[in-house]
Design a protein around this motif. Structure first.
Motif, PDB file in Angstrom:
ATOM      1  N   GLN A  64       0.834  -1.215   0.000  1.00  0.00           N
ATOM      2  CA  GLN A  64       0.000   0.000   0.000  1.00  0.00           C
ATOM      3  C   GLN A  64       0.868   1.264   0.000  1.00  0.00           C
ATOM      4  OE1 GLN A  64      -2.512  -0.476   3.421  1.00  0.00           O
ATOM      5  NE2 GLN A  64      -3.997  -1.774   2.346  1.00  0.00           N
ATOM      6  N   ASP A  67       2.415   1.628  -3.470  1.00  0.00           N
ATOM      7  CA  ASP A  67       1.404   2.078  -4.446  1.00  0.00           C
ATOM      8  C   ASP A  67       1.063   3.552  -4.243  1.00  0.00           C
ATOM      9  OD1 ASP A  67       1.377  -0.460  -5.456  1.00  0.00           O
ATOM     10  OD2 ASP A  67      -0.471  -1.090  -4.423  1.00  0.00           O
ATOM     11  N   PHE A  68       0.921   3.946  -2.973  1.00  0.00           N
ATOM     12  CA  PHE A  68       0.575   5.341  -2.704  1.00  0.00           C
ATOM     13  C   PHE A  68       1.718   6.275  -3.140  1.00  0.00           C
ATOM     14  CE2 PHE A  68       0.566   9.037   0.186  1.00  0.00           C
ATOM     15  CZ  PHE A  68      -0.677   9.559  -0.133  1.00  0.00           C
ATOM     16  N   SER A  70       4.152   5.680  -5.280  1.00  0.00           N
ATOM     17  CA  SER A  70       4.321   5.673  -6.744  1.00  0.00           C
ATOM     18  C   SER A  70       3.242   6.510  -7.416  1.00  0.00           C
ATOM     19  CB  SER A  70       4.282   4.233  -7.269  1.00  0.00           C
ATOM     20  OG  SER A  70       5.336   3.473  -6.716  1.00  0.00           O
ATOM     21  N   THR A  71       2.008   6.366  -6.953  1.00  0.00           N
ATOM     22  CA  THR A  71       0.895   7.127  -7.541  1.00  0.00           C
ATOM     23  C   THR A  71       1.112   8.632  -7.367  1.00  0.00           C
ATOM     24  OG1 THR A  71      -0.610   5.282  -7.102  1.00  0.00           O
ATOM     25  CG2 THR A  71      -1.594   7.452  -7.507  1.00  0.00           C
ATOM     26  N   MET A  72       1.513   9.041  -6.134  1.00  0.00           N
ATOM     27  CA  MET A  72       1.736  10.464  -5.892  1.00  0.00           C
ATOM     28  C   MET A  72       2.880  11.013  -6.762  1.00  0.00           C
ATOM     29  SD  MET A  72      -0.485  11.677  -3.716  1.00  0.00           S
ATOM     30  CE  MET A  72      -1.633  10.694  -4.680  1.00  0.00           C
ATOM     31  N   VAL A  74       3.970   9.781  -9.701  1.00  0.00           N
ATOM     32  CA  VAL A  74       3.543   9.821 -11.097  1.00  0.00           C
ATOM     33  C   VAL A  74       2.581  10.986 -11.334  1.00  0.00           C
ATOM     34  CG1 VAL A  74       2.234   8.583 -12.864  1.00  0.00           C
ATOM     35  CG2 VAL A  74       3.952   7.379 -11.507  1.00  0.00           C
ATOM     36  N   GLN A  75       1.666  11.200 -10.408  1.00  0.00           N
ATOM     37  CA  GLN A  75       0.707  12.293 -10.546  1.00  0.00           C
ATOM     38  C   GLN A  75       1.419  13.643 -10.548  1.00  0.00           C
ATOM     39  OE1 GLN A  75      -2.467  11.781 -11.191  1.00  0.00           O
ATOM     40  NE2 GLN A  75      -3.002  13.942 -11.315  1.00  0.00           N
ATOM     41  N   LYS A  78       3.218  14.189 -13.885  1.00  0.00           N
ATOM     42  CA  LYS A  78       2.315  14.569 -14.979  1.00  0.00           C
ATOM     43  C   LYS A  78       1.939  16.044 -14.908  1.00  0.00           C
ATOM     44  CE  LYS A  78       0.190  10.068 -15.833  1.00  0.00           C
ATOM     45  NZ  LYS A  78      -1.082   9.304 -15.818  1.00  0.00           N
TER      46      LYS A  78
END
Length: 507
Positions: A64, A67-68, A70-72, A74-75, A78
Motif C-alpha cells: 500500500q 502504491d501510494f 508511486s501514484t503520488m 507519477v501524478q 504529470k
C-alpha cells in the motif's frame, strides 16, 4: 533395589549425577504426555498461523505504501511536465505546496532533466541519492535523524516527467516508512498476544481433554494393579460404546476368569496336596505321566480301633475328629518336605522325595512319623482330661523304588506313587500296634546312627521267599531333636490358635 541400581548405572553412564536419580519420576502420566503433545501441536499451529498473518500484514502495508508513493510521484510528474517546460515556477511551487499539506507526504520536489531543483517542500533526499535518468518509478529508502536524535526511515519515490513523450525532468515524493514499520510492529504484537492467549487457552483445554481421555486408562491401570496384588474381585464398572468399553469388558472377563481359575486351584489344592496340585497344573500337557521312576519313602499312618470308636460317636463327631487329626498330619508332613498322597478312610498316605529331590527323604519320613506319635500323645493327655476317647496311630514306613505320576482314566485321575515298596509300607502299617512305628531292617541299617529303634521280629511277605525283618522306632537321636521339638511346638500352638478363634466365633 535392583531396578534403582540399573537406573543409577544408566544415568551415570550418560553423565547425569547419581544423586539426582531420586528426583527423576519413575513414570510420566499419560495425561501429561497428551497435554504436552496437544499443546505443542496447537502452539505450532498458532505460531505458524501468526507468522503467516504477520507476514501478509507487513507485505500488505508495504504494498500500500509503495502504491501510494508511486501514484503520488507519477501524478506530480504529470502535472509538472508542462510547467517545467514553460519554466512556470509559480505553478511548480503551488504543486509542491499542495502535496505538502497531506500528512502522509513528508516532502516533495521537482527537478529539471539536469537535476536542478525547481521547487521543493518538506524533507528531501541527498542529490546523490536521487536518480534523474530512470524511465520508471524508483523507490529509495534512506534515513534522517529526528529532533530527539533517533533515526527515522524514509522512502523517496522518483517518477520521470515527460511532455508529449519527451523527458523534461523528474518528480520526487518522500514518505515515512517508520509509520509503516510501526503499523507492522503493532499488527505483529497484536498477533503475538492473540497467539499467546490462544496458546494458554489451548493448553488448559488440552490438559482438561487429556485428563478426560486418560481417566479411563487410569482406572484400567488401578484395576490392573489390584489384580496384581491378588484382588481378583476387582471390576471396572463403566459402560462405554467405544473401544475403551470393549477393553473394559475384556478386562472384566479376564478378571472373572482369573478368579474362577484361582477358586478352582484352591479347591483342587484341598483335594490333593498343594505341591501335587502345583505339579499337575504346571504339567498339564503331560497329565498322563505314569512312568517316572523315583527313589522315595512312603508313610502309612492309621488310627487303631477307629471302627469301634466311630460306633460310639455321632457322624459329625467322627468327621470333626478325622478333619482335626488329618490337618495335623498334613502340617507335620509339610514341615519335613513331604506331601499327602491321599486319605484312605482313617488312614493317611504320605510320600517324601516324590515331587522334589530330597536325598534325606528316609530320615525326614521317620522324623515325621515320630512327630505324629508325640503329637498324638500330647493330644491324648488333653482328651483324657476332657473325658474324650483317645486316638492312637500305627505307622508303617518303607523306602525304595516306585513309580510316580497321574494314574486313572480320562475322566478321573489322581497323582500317586505305586510299586512294591508302597505295598510293603502298607503291610507294615497293618502289622504295627497302637502307638508303634515300624520299618524294615534295610531302612534301619541306613538310618542306624540317626534313629533309635529296636528289632521286633521277621514277617513273611506273600510273594517273597525271604521274610522281612522289622524294627520298632522309638525316637530319633539328638541331632534332629531340636527341629523335632520346634515342629511339635508349632503344631500345638496352631491348635491353640484354632481353639481361640473358634471360641471367639461362638461368642
Amino acid at each position: 533395589m535392583i531396578t534403582e541400581a540399573k537406573r543409577a548405572l544408566r544415568y551415570a553412564a550418560n553423565g547425569l549425577p547419581v544423586r539426582l536419580i531420586r528426583l527423576l519420576p519413575r513414570h510420566i502420566p499419560i495425561a501429561f504426555k497428551l497435554a504436552v503433545v496437544m499443546t505443542l501441536l496447537l502452539v505450532l499451529g498458532m505460531a505458524s498461523l501468526g507468522l503467516f498473518i504477520s507476514d501478509n500484514q507487513s507485505r500488505l502495508i508495504r504494498t500500500q505504501l509503495d502504491d501510494f508513493g508511486s501514484t503520488m510521484a507519477v501524478q506530480l510528474a504529470k502535472l509538472a511536465s508542462e510547467p517545467i517546460l514553460s519554466e512556470d515556477n509559480l505553478n511548480l511551487r503551488m504543486l509542491t505546496a499542495n502535496l505538502g499539506q497531506d500528512e502522509k507526504i513528508l516532502g516533495s520536489a521537482i527537478y529539471t532533466l539536469d537535476g536542478e531543483l525547481l521547487s521543493a517542500t518538506g524533507v528531501q533526499p541527498e542529490l546523490t541519492d536521487t536518480p534523474f535518468d530512470s524511465t520508471g518509478v524508483l523507490s529509495r529508502p534512506w534515513f534522517q535523524h529526528t529532533a530527539d536524535g533517533s533515526p527515522e526511515r524514509l522512502i523517496s519515490f522518483t517518477a520521470p516527467a515527460a511532455y508529449q513523450g519527451v523527458r523534461v525532468g523528474s518528480a520526487v515524493v518522500t514518505l515515512s516508512a517508520s509509520q509503516m514499520d510501526q503499523a507492522a510492529i503493532s499488527a505483529r504484537n497484536a498477533i503475538v498476544y492473540a497467539t499467546l492467549g490462544m496458546t494458554v487457552l489451548a493448553s488448559l483445554l488440552a490438559y482438561w481433554l487429556s485428563r478426560r481421555l486418560s481417566l479411563p486408562i487410569h482406572h484400567l491401570m488401578e484395576a490392573t494393579e489390584a489384580i496384581g496384588r491378588g484382588d481378583l474381585a476387582t471390576r471396572i464398572d463403566q459402560r462405554r460404546n467405544d473401544e475403551l468399553g470393549y477393553l473394559f469388558e475384556g478386562f472384566n472377563n479376564m478378571a472373572a476368569g482369573l478368579l474362577r481359575k484361582s477358586q478352582v486351584e484352591r479347591v483342587f489344592s484341598r483335594y490333593v496336596s498343594k505341591n501335587v496340585a502345583d505339579e499337575v497344573l504346571a504339567n498339564l500337557e503331560e497329565i498322563r505321566l505314569v512312568d517316572r521312576p523315583i527313589e522315595a519313602t512312603v508313610v502309612f499312618a492309621d488310627i487303631t480301633g477307629f471302627t469301634a470308636m466311630s460306633e460310639k460317636l455321632q457322624p459329625s463327631q467322627v468327621s470333626e475328629l478325622l478333619n482335626e487329626y488329618f490337618s495335623y498330619i498334613s502340617r507335620a508332613c509339610a514341615l519335613y518336605g513331604g506331601v499327602v498322597d491321599k486319605f484312605i478312610g482313617d488312614c493317611a498316605m504320605l510320600v517324601f522325595g516324590a515331587l522334589e529331590d530330597d536325598s534325606d527323604h528316609a530320615f525326614n519320613a521317620v522324623s515325621c512319623a515320630v512327630l505324629i506319635q508325640q503329637l498324638a500323645a500330647q493330644l491324648n493327655e488333653r482328651r483324657r482330661a476332657d473325658g474324650r476317647p483317645e486316638v492312637h496311630f500305627r505307622i508303617g514306613i518303607n523306602s525304595g523304588a516306585m513309580l510316580a505320576g497321574n494314574l486313572g482314566s480320562d475322566e478321573r485321575m489322581e497323582y500317586t506313587v505305586v510299586g512294591d515298596a508302597v505295598n510293603l509300607a502298607s503291610r507294615l502299617c497293618s502289622e504295627a500296634r497302637a502307638d508303634q512305628t515300624i520299618i524294615r531292617e534295610q531302612l534301619f541299617t541306613t538310618l542306624e546312627t540317626r534313629i533309635i529303634a529296636q528289632a521286633e521280629r521277621t514277617m513273611p511277605i506273600r510273594g517273597k521267599s525271604t521274610p522281612v525283618g522289622i524294627y520298632s522306632v522309638q525316637d530319633i537321636h539328638h541331632q534332629g531333636q531340636e527341629l523335632l521339638q520346634a515342629n511339635l511346638q508349632k503344631l500345638l500352638n496352631s491348635r491353640a490358635r484354632q481353639q481361640t478363634r473358634q471360641a471367639v466365633e461362638h461368642a
